[in-house]
Design a protein around this motif. Structure first.
Motif, PDB file in Angstrom:
ATOM      1  N   ALA A  99       0.836  -1.202   0.000  1.00 20.80           N
ATOM      2  CA  ALA A  99       0.000   0.000   0.000  1.00 20.80           C
ATOM      3  C   ALA A  99       0.865   1.244   0.000  1.00 20.80           C
ATOM      4  O   ALA A  99       1.937   1.281   0.604  1.00 20.80           O
ATOM      5  CB  ALA A  99      -0.931   0.015   1.220  1.00 20.80           C
ATOM      6  N   GLU A 100       0.356   2.249  -0.684  1.00 18.22           N
ATOM      7  CA  GLU A 100       1.100   3.495  -0.754  1.00 18.22           C
ATOM      8  C   GLU A 100       1.075   4.209   0.591  1.00 18.22           C
ATOM      9  O   GLU A 100       0.033   4.302   1.237  1.00 18.22           O
ATOM     10  CB  GLU A 100       0.475   4.388  -1.825  1.00 18.22           C
ATOM     11  CG  GLU A 100       1.225   5.702  -2.018  1.00 18.22           C
ATOM     12  CD  GLU A 100       0.552   6.587  -3.040  1.00 18.22           C
ATOM     13  OE1 GLU A 100       1.032   7.704  -3.277  1.00 18.22           O
ATOM     14  OE2 GLU A 100      -0.477   6.136  -3.595  1.00 18.22           O
ATOM     15  N   LEU A 101       2.207   4.683   1.014  1.00 22.31           N
ATOM     16  CA  LEU A 101       2.290   5.394   2.273  1.00 22.31           C
ATOM     17  C   LEU A 101       1.556   6.733   2.168  1.00 22.31           C
ATOM     18  O   LEU A 101       1.502   7.334   1.087  1.00 22.31           O
ATOM     19  CB  LEU A 101       3.753   5.628   2.668  1.00 22.31           C
ATOM     20  CG  LEU A 101       4.579   4.362   2.936  1.00 22.31           C
ATOM     21  CD1 LEU A 101       6.017   4.742   3.236  1.00 22.31           C
ATOM     22  CD2 LEU A 101       3.994   3.567   4.081  1.00 22.31           C
ATOM     23  N   PRO A 102       0.968   7.201   3.276  1.00 15.49           N
ATOM     24  CA  PRO A 102       0.261   8.503   3.213  1.00 15.49           C
ATOM     25  C   PRO A 102       1.225   9.635   2.899  1.00 15.49           C
ATOM     26  O   PRO A 102       2.322   9.710   3.441  1.00 15.49           O
ATOM     27  CB  PRO A 102      -0.346   8.639   4.611  1.00 15.49           C
ATOM     28  CG  PRO A 102       0.475   7.753   5.476  1.00 15.49           C
ATOM     29  CD  PRO A 102       0.930   6.605   4.615  1.00 15.49           C
TER      30      PRO A 102
END
Length: 379
Positions: A99-102
């Protein structure tokens, strides 16, 4: 260590302290110490190479000095262990995407998280709970009878029924001619006749002096008593609800102020019960007697002082003779009266009506002196 003893480490003989100078002058001798020059492992000489070639520096930097090689002969490297054969990898599923980091985003690029929303559909409220059932109460009907024991009621003969009185016949009157324009009057409600006196109907109104109706039933002497219980018993005379004041206390207390009259109600009731037949009250003063509201009443026979102490009121009676002495004093608000007989004084203090206190003291002094008319009121 003792002097002259050999040293256990070096074997030298110990000398006295004053012989140390001779030891310092001894020449140093070479001691042979074995040294292992052969390394246990082989190592490779390291050389630091610059990232920029030397030729590109245009001679600004001198070439590093050559690294001196060790005079030791190189030791042959041990044979390398055989490389392990890798086992065939099993069939593994592909790795899940990470998942893409915030990331920090601009406010304009952030999607709105508020706004109108779809409300849920309305739902009917549940019905209220049913009321609790009332507790069952067993009701019994009271038995009829006279209320006397069976043996007593059996011995008493039943009372004879009242004799019926024949109603005299009305004389015949010739009928009058009916007028042409006659408006029938509205019948009066019986409660109106009972509450407000005579009504407006055509019935007889029972004016004073008229003969009572013989057919009307007589009212029983003891209303509500069982039948036959009080036969032959005559009730006492009914005195009604009017004010009865044979001693004239109401007229004598009418001169009191409003506050004094309220505090004098109970003590005056005690005095009224003590009055003899034919005794009349002449003057009343209200004050404080024995820490309770009290009164002093002058009658045509004596002086009575009483208070309203509950269940045991304090009462003192003084005859108007030469033994009675009255003292009194006052200030700008209250007055005090003291009735002295045989060296004992009865004090009525906190009298708010000061003129009435002076008048009662003057009346008592005149009565003691034998004068009919009181002297000038003074304390």
């Amino acid at each position: 260590m003792a002097v002259g003893a050999p040293c256990p480490s070096c074997g030298a003989v110990a000398v006295a302290p004053d012989a140390l100078d001779s030891l310092l002058s001894t020449e140093a001798t070479e001691v042979e110490v074995p040294f292992d020059d052969e390394p246990t492992t082989s190592f490779t000489l390291l050389a630091v190479l610059p990232e920029v070639p030397v030729d590109g520096l245009d001679g600004e930097l001198a070439a590093p000095p050559p690294v001196a090689s060790s005079p030791r002969p190189p030791t042959p490297a041990p044979p390398a262990p055989p490389a392990p054969v890798a086992a065939p990898a099993p069939d593994t599923p592909p790795a899940a995407p990470v998942a893409e980091l915030p990331q920090r985003r601009a406010l304009a690029d952030t999607p709105a998280q508020w706004g109108p929303r779809d409300h849920p559909a309305p739902v009917m409220a549940p019905p209220p709970p049913a009321p609790l059932d009332p507790p069952a109460v067993t009701r019994t009907r009271p038995q009829g009878g006279t209320g006397l024991p069976p043996g007593l009621s059996a011995t008493r003969p039943p009372s004879p029924p009242p004799a019926s009185v024949p109603t005299p016949a009305a004389p015949s009157v010739p009928a009058a001619p009916e007028p042409v324009d006659v408006v029938p009057e509205r019948p009066t409600h019986p409660r109106v006749r009972r509450w407000f006196g005579r009504g407006s109907g055509s019935e007889p109104d029972g004016e004073p002096g008229a003969e009572p109706d013989e057919a009307a039933p007589a009212i029983a002497a003891f209303d509500g008593a069982p039948e036959g219980l009080l036969d032959g018993v005559e009730p006492e005379p009914d005195r009604g609800d009017a004010v009865i004041d044979p001693g004239g206390i109401d007229a004598a207390a009418s001169r009191l102020s409003a506050g004094a009259r309220r505090n004098a109600n109970s003590p005056l009731a005690v005095v009224a019960a003590l009055l003899e037949e034919g005794e009349k009250a002449e003057a009343v003063v209200q004050g404080e007697y024995q820490h309770r509201p009290g009164v002093a009443v002058l009658t045509d026979r004596r002086v009575i002082v009483a208070n309203d102490r509950r269940w045991a009121p304090d009462v003192r009676t003084f005859e108007c003779d030469e033994r009675l002495v009255v003292h009194g004093w006052q200030d700008d608000r209250r007055a005090t009266l003291v009735f002295v007989v045989a060296g004992v004084g009865v004090e009525l203090s906190a009298v708010s009506d000061r003129p009435l206190a002076r008048d009662l003291a003057a009346r008592v002094r005149a009565r003691v002196a034998g004068d009919d008319a009181p002297s000038t009121p003074s304390l």
